[in-house]
Write a protein that holds these residues in place. Structure first.
Motif, PDB file in Angstrom:
ATOM      1  N   SER A  10      28.107  91.034  39.638  1.00  0.00           N
ATOM      2  CA  SER A  10      28.279  92.495  39.656  1.00  0.00           C
ATOM      3  C   SER A  10      26.942  93.193  39.828  1.00  0.00           C
ATOM      4  N   TYR A  11      25.974  92.776  39.018  1.00  0.00           N
ATOM      5  CA  TYR A  11      24.638  93.362  39.136  1.00  0.00           C
ATOM      6  C   TYR A  11      24.031  93.081  40.501  1.00  0.00           C
ATOM      7  N   LYS A  14      25.516  95.159  43.504  1.00  0.00           N
ATOM      8  CA  LYS A  14      25.109  96.562  43.405  1.00  0.00           C
ATOM      9  C   LYS A  14      23.623  96.714  43.761  1.00  0.00           C
ATOM     10  N   SER A  39      34.017  99.192  43.817  1.00  0.00           N
ATOM     11  CA  SER A  39      33.463  99.902  42.658  1.00  0.00           C
ATOM     12  C   SER A  39      33.732  99.138  41.369  1.00  0.00           C
ATOM     13  N   GLU A  40      34.952  98.611  41.222  1.00  0.00           N
ATOM     14  CA  GLU A  40      35.291  97.814  40.036  1.00  0.00           C
ATOM     15  C   GLU A  40      34.463  96.538  39.972  1.00  0.00           C
ATOM     16  N   GLU A  42      31.401  96.138  41.146  1.00  0.00           N
ATOM     17  CA  GLU A  42      30.039  96.498  40.764  1.00  0.00           C
ATOM     18  C   GLU A  42      29.935  96.850  39.280  1.00  0.00           C
ATOM     19  N   ARG A  43      31.037  97.345  38.713  1.00  0.00           N
ATOM     20  CA  ARG A  43      31.025  97.713  37.288  1.00  0.00           C
ATOM     21  C   ARG A  43      31.457  96.561  36.382  1.00  0.00           C
ATOM     22  N   LYS A  45      34.337  95.065  36.341  1.00  0.00           N
ATOM     23  CA  LYS A  45      35.741  95.193  35.936  1.00  0.00           C
ATOM     24  C   LYS A  45      36.658  94.255  36.697  1.00  0.00           C
TER      25      LYS A  45
END
Length: 430
Positions: A10-11, A14, A39-40, A42-43, A45
């Motif tokens: 994820s990190y 992004k 978006s999920e 990258e966060r 989720k």
């Protein structure tokens, strides 16, 4: 072993997307992954598959290579081994790992895998070790940028590596004298790592807390920590770091103004290190002994120590050998200061890229050349700046230099000004 794989990913996606200056919509059109799903991801989720990683990095004109999970575990074990050798100051054992890292990084232009942040941690760990010992280590491009990345991602490592990441950040803050942030990290350590089952990490954290307390002049904290750290180092038979602890104990005596005891302890430690290759420690002992002689106004001994220092080590802008011309000036009863001025000119050319060191040279030049009014003006301004920067030890020395000159000239007004500055430090050095 848990690698927190998808948090790492994820990190990573992004970070690379932002560095590539591509909006989510652009990545979505190139990969076919909906923007809300991106978006999920990258966060953190939503899990990110191997194919997702390949497609997303390709859209950013980067390459992602799928590796076996065991490769991440192997690198994690290597970092812990590097830490153990660092703790015992057995730096020779780490040379092969540093070589492997350099070779690995040279092959990784625009190529990423799940070890990326582990390699980043190891690279920064190696770099801050060399920086803290004032040595040039392996090349680390974009060091400050990588430190900023580590601040964001360090909590995604397994517990022991998270502690090591915090130590890397702590040492960096100590090196750049950002003592406020160094103290914040130490407070976090007190909550978590002191309860760690890893005794080496616990003892090293306490040792670093001691170093920070020395930097900040927290006398009571130093006194309390010395015995605690000593017990841990003796338990682990960490004799090299015990030598460093003995030096820090001598610095404690310096901080409370007992320069005679400090010098005696340092001289004894110096004798015990004869024949050993602990270059950084031996250099630090010389620096501390020179300082003790300066603060005791024992200029003959100070010159002797500086001469011995210069025969063994290179002089740089952080070295107390910079005060050699001042000691020569104080020892010279005549008005012929040719040697002192020649020495200052040598330092001027050596320190041309260090404004703080040059300022000290300028002040000593004004003193030796008899430009008294200019000397007082620059010296008072410099002491005020040192007080603002919380550099108490150097401020004390220049208060003493200025006060002694004013006292010799019976310049009571200027004596009072230096005395007032001394009171700001809660001590007056006459």
């Amino acid at each position: 072993m848990e690698t927190k794989k998808h948090q790492h990913r994820s990190y990573l996606i992004k970070q690379i997307r932002i560095e590539s200056e591509k909006p989510l919509e652009n990545i979505s059109s190139l990969t076919g992954i909906h923007t809300s799903i991106l978006s999920e991801m990258e966060r953190g989720k939503r899990q990110i598959s191997d194919q997702n990683m390949i497609d997303i990095l390709k859209a950013c004109k980067q390459t992602f290579i799928v590796i076996d999970e065991s490769a991440v575990g192997q690198l994690s074990d290597q970092i812990e081994e590097y830490f153990k050798n660092y703790y015992y100051m057995d730096f020779e054992k780490n040379i092969p790992l540093e070589k492997d890292l350099r070779e690995n990084l040279n092959k990784r232009s625009n190529v990423y895998d799940d070890r990326y942040y582990y390699l980043l941690l190891l690279e920064l760990f190696i770099q801050v070790r060399y920086k803290s010992m004032q040595k040039s280590g392996p090349d680390c491009p974009d060091f400050e940028k990588k430190i900023e990345i580590l601040k964001v991602v360090h909590s995604i490592f397994p517990h022991n590596l998270d502690s090591i990441a915090n130590m890397v950040l702590f040492q960096h803050y100590l090196d750049v004298r950002d003592l406020k942030n160094a103290r914040l990290i130490m407070e976090d350590f007190r909550v978590g790592t002191y309860l760690s089952l890893n005794r080496m990490i616990t003892t090293l954290v306490q040792y670093m807390d001691l170093k920070l307390s020395v930097e900040m002049g927290e006398v009571k904290n130093i006194y309390d920590l010395i015995s605690v750290v000593r017990d841990g180092l003796i338990r682990d038979k960490n004799y090299h770091r015990l030598y460093n602890l003995d030096r820090l104990e001598a610095v404690y005596f310096m901080l409370i103004g007992n320069y005679e005891q400090a010098d005696s302890s340092l001289e004894e430690l110096q004798r015990s290190l004869d024949g050993m290759h602990l270059t950084f420690l031996r250099r630090s002992i010389f620096e501390n002994r020179i300082w003790c002689a300066l603060m005791r106004s024992d200029f003959s001994k100070c010159l002797d120590l500086i001469d011995r220092f210069e025969s063994s080590f290179s002089v740089d802008s952080t070295s107390n050998a910079i005060f050699k011309p001042y000691c020569m000036y104080r020892m010279n009863s005549s008005s012929n200061y040719k040697k002192e001025l020649e020495s200052l000119q040598t330092y001027q050319s050596m320190f041309k890229n260090d404004p703080d060191a040059l300022k000290m040279v300028e002040i000593m030049q004004d003193l030796i050349c008899g430009r008294t009014k200019t000397f007082y003006r620059k010296c008072l301004a410099y002491v005020n700046r040192l007080i603002k920067k919380e550099n108490e030890q150097l401020a004390q020395l220049f208060i003493r230099i200025g006060y002694c000159k004013a006292e010799k000239e019976l310049n009571y007004e200027t004596m009072y000004k230096f005395q007032k500055l001394g009171q700001q430090l809660k001590t007056v050095r006459k």
